[in-house]
Enzyme design. Structure first.
Site, PDB file in Angstrom:
ATOM      1  N   LYS A  49       0.783  -1.177  -0.052  1.00  0.00           N
ATOM      2  CA  LYS A  49       0.196   0.000  -0.074  1.00  0.00           C
ATOM      3  C   LYS A  49       0.777   1.311   0.137  1.00  0.00           C
ATOM      4  O   LYS A  49       0.625   2.334  -0.711  1.00  0.00           O
ATOM      5  CB  LYS A  49      -0.836  -0.043   1.139  1.00  0.00           C
ATOM      6  CG  LYS A  49      -1.830  -1.017   1.105  1.00  0.00           C
ATOM      7  CD  LYS A  49      -2.607  -1.241   2.526  1.00  0.00           C
ATOM      8  CE  LYS A  49      -3.578  -2.737   2.197  1.00  0.00           C
ATOM      9  NZ  LYS A  49      -4.251  -3.112   3.435  1.00  0.00           N
ATOM     10  N   GLN A  93      -4.312  -1.990   9.962  1.00  0.00           N
ATOM     11  CA  GLN A  93      -4.130  -3.292   9.444  1.00  0.00           C
ATOM     12  C   GLN A  93      -4.570  -4.316   9.936  1.00  0.00           C
ATOM     13  O   GLN A  93      -4.290  -4.445  11.347  1.00  0.00           O
ATOM     14  CB  GLN A  93      -2.696  -3.286   8.950  1.00  0.00           C
ATOM     15  CG  GLN A  93      -2.470  -4.797   8.097  1.00  0.00           C
ATOM     16  CD  GLN A  93      -2.962  -4.758   6.773  1.00  0.00           C
ATOM     17  OE1 GLN A  93      -2.851  -3.735   5.906  1.00  0.00           O
ATOM     18  NE2 GLN A  93      -3.471  -5.966   6.492  1.00  0.00           N
ATOM     19  N   ASP A 116     -10.718   3.239   4.622  1.00  0.00           N
ATOM     20  CA  ASP A 116     -11.005   1.735   4.244  1.00  0.00           C
ATOM     21  C   ASP A 116     -12.233   1.196   4.652  1.00  0.00           C
ATOM     22  O   ASP A 116     -12.520  -0.174   4.724  1.00  0.00           O
ATOM     23  CB  ASP A 116      -9.748   0.967   5.344  1.00  0.00           C
ATOM     24  CG  ASP A 116      -9.420  -0.453   4.667  1.00  0.00           C
ATOM     25  OD1 ASP A 116      -9.430  -0.652   3.649  1.00  0.00           O
ATOM     26  OD2 ASP A 116      -8.946  -1.226   5.770  1.00  0.00           O
TER      27      ASP A 116
END
Length: 279
Positions: A49, A93, A116
């Protein structure tokens, strides 16, 4: 074959002039990623990313916290990023160590920086069809559907998996486009028979080569959102490709588009913040 790399490149190409326009105003979109612990796969994902951000001209702020980090310490870090005016998107994450309250951590992310699509509020907004940032993999699936002009309205869609950041939101997004949606999971009875009714199959179950070719009807569109060890998806590609009208490969399908959606959401967040500041 639904080539995700081609779709992802198209998305990134569309973002380049928007990043340049922000730069002219002295704004560089910034994505902050938080990694807790030393999971090797998570490290790889965060690095990927970060590299994707760099190639597009987006700042990548990477924060690596030790395994023993407490929930309170993680929340404190997230709050600091919420208050940081230079940060436009925050990604925690998954997974975090078991002793951390992951849901609480997700929900601490400011909604305007939830690029996200992991917060409870963001899920609710997606379900009501006004969310700015749906979860990135569901957003990627819809992006591929749009790119390849796959009809959704009135079609029967079967989603296999009920994850709060994949199966559930993509079901809501398809429903909002007037598909007739069936969500399947580990307790679903007669799963192959249910899948055989589907015009669109979305596999998000986390089991390698789970969906078999004799489960799908001729001409069905199959989108494989799974990724398992050995570059294997949730769909048995070799048997399903014979029946499918369209199918995503693994790798090179939904995955690359998911990352491009994260970049798109980060740029959108920067644009909205800039526009708000100029009012």
């Amino acid at each position: 074959m639904l080539d995700g790399r081609h779709v992802a490149q198209s998305v990134k190409d569309s973002l380049k002039p928007r990043v340049a326009a922000l730069e002219e105003q002295g704004i560089t979109p910034c994505l902050a990623t938080i990694l807790v612990g030393s999971d090797s796969s998570s490290k790889t994902y965060v690095k990927m990313k970060g590299n994707a951000c760099e190639r597009l001209g987006i700042d990548s702020k990477q924060i690596h916290l030790p395994e023993e980090t407490t929930t309170e310490q993680l929340l404190d870090q997230i709050e600091k990023l919420n208050e940081d005016e230079t940060v436009h998107g925050i990604l925690l994450q998954h997974p975090v160590p078991n002793h951390i309250d992951e849901r609480l951590a997700f929900d601490t992310i400011a909604i305007e920086k939830d690029v996200d699509g992991v917060t409870s509020e963001g899920f609710g907004q997606t379900a009501f069809n006004f969310g700015k940032f749906p979860s990135c993999t569901p957003a990627a699936i819809l992006e591929m559907i749009d790119f390849y002009h796959i009809p959704v309205e009135g079609k029967r869609a079967v989603v296999i998996g009920r994850s709060p950041i994949l199966g559930k939101p993509v079901s809501m997004m398809l429903l909002n486009r007037n598909a007739t949606v069936t969500m399947c999971h580990s307790k679903t009875e007669n799963l192959p028979e249910v899948i055989q009714q589907a015009d669109i199959v979305i596999a998000a179950v986390g089991k390698p080569s789970f969906v078999q070719g004799n489960w799908v009807k001729q001409g069905a569109v199959i989108l494989d959102a799974g990724y398992n060890k050995g570059n294997i998806g949730d769909v048995d590609y070799d048997s399903c490709v014979e029946k499918a009208g369209a199918i995503t490969p693994v790798p090179g399908g939904v995955g690359p588009v998911t990352i491009s959606m994260l970049l798109k959401h980060t740029v959108l967040s920067a644009e909205w913040k800039t526009a708000k500041g100029n009012i």
